[in-house]
Design a protein around this motif. Sequence first.
Motif, PDB file in Angstrom:
ATOM      1  N   ALA A   1     -12.676  -5.521   6.571  1.00  0.00           N
ATOM      2  CA  ALA A   1     -12.520  -7.086   6.814  1.00  0.00           C
ATOM      3  C   ALA A   1     -12.782  -7.786   5.596  1.00  0.00           C
ATOM      4  O   ALA A   1     -12.128  -8.607   5.304  1.00  0.00           O
ATOM      5  CB  ALA A   1     -13.149  -7.485   8.163  1.00  0.00           C
TER       6      ALA A   1
ATOM      7  N   LEU B   1      -8.399  -9.863  -0.335  1.00  0.00           N
ATOM      8  CA  LEU B   1      -7.050  -9.724  -0.709  1.00  0.00           C
ATOM      9  C   LEU B   1      -6.404 -10.882  -0.318  1.00  0.00           C
ATOM     10  O   LEU B   1      -5.434 -11.534  -0.941  1.00  0.00           O
ATOM     11  CB  LEU B   1      -6.353  -8.369   0.049  1.00  0.00           C
TER      12      LEU B   1
ATOM     13  N   ARG C   1     -15.157  -0.694   9.363  1.00  0.00           N
ATOM     14  CA  ARG C   1     -14.122  -1.520   9.850  1.00  0.00           C
ATOM     15  C   ARG C   1     -14.623  -2.728   9.265  1.00  0.00           C
ATOM     16  O   ARG C   1     -13.723  -3.846   8.752  1.00  0.00           O
ATOM     17  CB  ARG C   1     -14.355  -1.720  11.496  1.00  0.00           C
TER      18      ARG C   1
ATOM     19  N   ALA D   1       0.892  -1.139   0.068  1.00  0.00           N
ATOM     20  CA  ALA D   1      -0.091   0.164  -0.234  1.00  0.00           C
ATOM     21  C   ALA D   1       0.766   1.218   0.265  1.00  0.00           C
ATOM     22  O   ALA D   1       0.403   2.317  -0.802  1.00  0.00           O
ATOM     23  CB  ALA D   1      -0.981   0.111   1.250  1.00  0.00           C
TER      24      ALA D   1
ATOM     25  N   ILE E   1     -10.206  -7.264   3.273  1.00  0.00           N
ATOM     26  CA  ILE E   1      -8.997  -8.255   3.646  1.00  0.00           C
ATOM     27  C   ILE E   1      -9.171  -9.609   3.150  1.00  0.00           C
ATOM     28  O   ILE E   1      -8.287 -10.068   2.670  1.00  0.00           O
ATOM     29  CB  ILE E   1      -8.771  -7.920   5.041  1.00  0.00           C
TER      30      ILE E   1
ATOM     31  N   ILE F   1      -8.470  -0.500   1.505  1.00  0.00           N
ATOM     32  CA  ILE F   1      -8.732  -1.096   2.768  1.00  0.00           C
ATOM     33  C   ILE F   1      -7.977  -0.199   3.919  1.00  0.00           C
ATOM     34  O   ILE F   1      -8.617  -0.114   4.882  1.00  0.00           O
ATOM     35  CB  ILE F   1      -7.823  -2.541   2.983  1.00  0.00           C
ATOM     36  N   PHE F   2      -6.911   0.323   3.450  1.00  0.00           N
ATOM     37  CA  PHE F   2      -6.373   1.429   4.682  1.00  0.00           C
ATOM     38  C   PHE F   2      -7.408   2.607   5.016  1.00  0.00           C
ATOM     39  O   PHE F   2      -7.656   2.817   5.903  1.00  0.00           O
ATOM     40  CB  PHE F   2      -5.179   2.017   4.035  1.00  0.00           C
TER      41      PHE F   2
ATOM     42  N   PRO G   1      -5.233  -2.650  -1.498  1.00  0.00           N
ATOM     43  CA  PRO G   1      -4.693  -2.205   0.036  1.00  0.00           C
ATOM     44  C   PRO G   1      -4.846  -0.775   0.372  1.00  0.00           C
ATOM     45  O   PRO G   1      -4.873  -0.512   1.486  1.00  0.00           O
ATOM     46  CB  PRO G   1      -3.185  -2.591   0.131  1.00  0.00           C
TER      47      PRO G   1
ATOM     48  N   VAL H   1     -10.014   1.259   7.045  1.00  0.00           N
ATOM     49  CA  VAL H   1      -9.851   0.751   8.295  1.00  0.00           C
ATOM     50  C   VAL H   1      -9.764   2.245   9.220  1.00  0.00           C
ATOM     51  O   VAL H   1      -9.980   2.271  10.240  1.00  0.00           O
ATOM     52  CB  VAL H   1      -8.517   0.233   8.417  1.00  0.00           C
ATOM     53  N   SER H   2      -9.131   3.222   8.449  1.00  0.00           N
ATOM     54  CA  SER H   2      -9.096   4.569   9.271  1.00  0.00           C
ATOM     55  C   SER H   2     -10.275   5.643   9.352  1.00  0.00           C
ATOM     56  O   SER H   2     -10.176   6.521   9.930  1.00  0.00           O
ATOM     57  CB  SER H   2      -7.881   5.616   8.578  1.00  0.00           C
TER      58      SER H   2
END
Lengths: 295, 324
Positions: free
Chosen positions: A265, A271, A261, A219, A268, A249-250, A246, A253-254
């Motif tokens: 997941a 991935l 969230r 990422a 993920i 996803i980052f 990625p 997540v943030s």
Amino acid sequence: MAKAAVTALLHPRLALRKRIGGAAYVAFVLAIFLGLAGLASLLVRVLWEGVPWLSWHFVTEYPSRFPEQAGMLSAIFGTLWIMGLTFLFTVPVGVGAAVYLEEYAPKNWLTRIIEVNISNLAGVPSIVYGLLGLAVFVQILSLGRTVLAGALTMSLLVMPIVIIASREAIRAVPSTYREASYGLGATKFQTVRDVVLPHATPGIMTGTILAMSRAIGEAAPMIAISALVFLTFVPTDPLDKFTVMPIQIFNWVSQPQAGFRGIAAAGIIILLGVLLTMNAVAIYIRNRTQKRSEE
Amino acid sequence: MARDGIARRTNRADAAMQLSRNRKRGALQGRLVHWLFFACAVMSIVTTFGIVASLLSQSLGFFREIPLWDFLFGTTWSPILRDAEGNRHYGVLPLVSGTVLVAALAAAVAVPAGLAIAIYLAEYAPDKIRRTIKPILEVLAGIPTVVYGYFALTFVTPMLQRIPLRPFQEDLLVFNALSAGLVMGLMIIPMVSSLSEDAMVAVPRSLRSAAYALGATRLEVSLRIVVPAALSGIVASFILAFSRAIGETMLVTLAAGATPRLTFNPIESIQAMTAFIVQLALGETPRGTLEYNTIFAVGLLLFAFTLGMNVLGQFLVRRFREEY
């Protein structure tokens, strides 16, 4: 009885030493369980949180402000673009460099510098490659924040992996094969093309798959190149803007909301699914060729 | 009869000429191909040159405004936000301490665990168990770091927050160095274990047999014969893993926070060098501004750190290879 006495005389504290040995053994096994437990809890956590969010719609929709509607279509296509171009750039150059170092290179200072340099490049943090790409491809060559700039950066990042793996594969081809080829009057290039490379192909493929699976999860350098993370279109040519899985996803997540969230997941899971499949293929190829060479 | 001889001779001459022509073409092609392969290999040197040149040239603008001394030894880092007097601060030490703190926590997990695993795999494990456990552990090294960031932030931190700290400390923050460090430790375990194991397997069997013959237990052979003999390889694995931890980006960006702070307290929120680079890169900073150049100055420092450690690690690896 007498034997025990003799043992005690010859090896004082043997019982104690054995007990320490037993305790250490338990500690070693515990360390393995620590590693396995960490892996297991990571996987369970991701599945637990992500599976409820997985749906067909998740892979066919664009990102959204609402987690229920968000999908990762643009990220999936961005990743496919980056992977495809990276493969095209990396394999010819990486294999070429490996062929040079194994078959052609004289033993001199220049060759040594190249070798040391390649192993150092393998240890350069990925974000530094991102900065290289930002300075050279995005700015100086004015490619902008495009798929092409991203793929070129990624190629430089995974090149050492391909070179190192290909060298090992080429080195493993028995020298008798080469000698037989020369004995029939083949030139060096013919030998490399028709004898060495075909026999090294499974090893090269394994190395390339591992390199690509490294690339798919990176990422940091892609953030330095693409910057933006909210894209509602699919790149259709190498000079389009892009995002990759990625990064998406980052981004999720943030986000503070719990829903994001969950879809992080879910992302993920996709991935890791792709990654594990690639690794399984690599292991399958390796095992099959090992079996063949043993026969 | 004589005619036949002549015909045969001319045929032979033709064939020889054909062959030499082929050889000449082959030689030309060979030289061309040689240079092509050479060019591929030289790409790696061009890459290194590109990294160094772009980091140096872009951070030049930064060091023209901020003296090197202030950058390396300043204790406040706030290149974006101004303080009460309207000043920005460019002392990189808080970023360095944050980076080293997380990497040290990771090493505290990965060094003992990785070494124990390596000893078990090299000295104790039956072949079958070894062949099953090794690839499973190596999966840890293949998982993308953004996944570890997710894991640290949403699973490990909430779990750590349940441990009561009240009488001594404030509660654990959502972003903290501890959780990032522990998870990073998990991530680099396979690096330590597989490199150390390689070093131990390379120790000659005769050394072990001699120790066993003198009545040593398996643990004594492992710790007092094999580990010392493989020491440079083992130390190299520590150094390379530490360097990996320093260059790691997504995990520290997600879990350790974005508050540069000169501290070695693991329960505080910090910012690592790599996390700072990502923070600014996300903002699409325009080229030529001081912010843009700051990324490259931090990148240059990061590159210098990891390069130094990698060179040291590889030197040690090569030394132990030459020994036997």
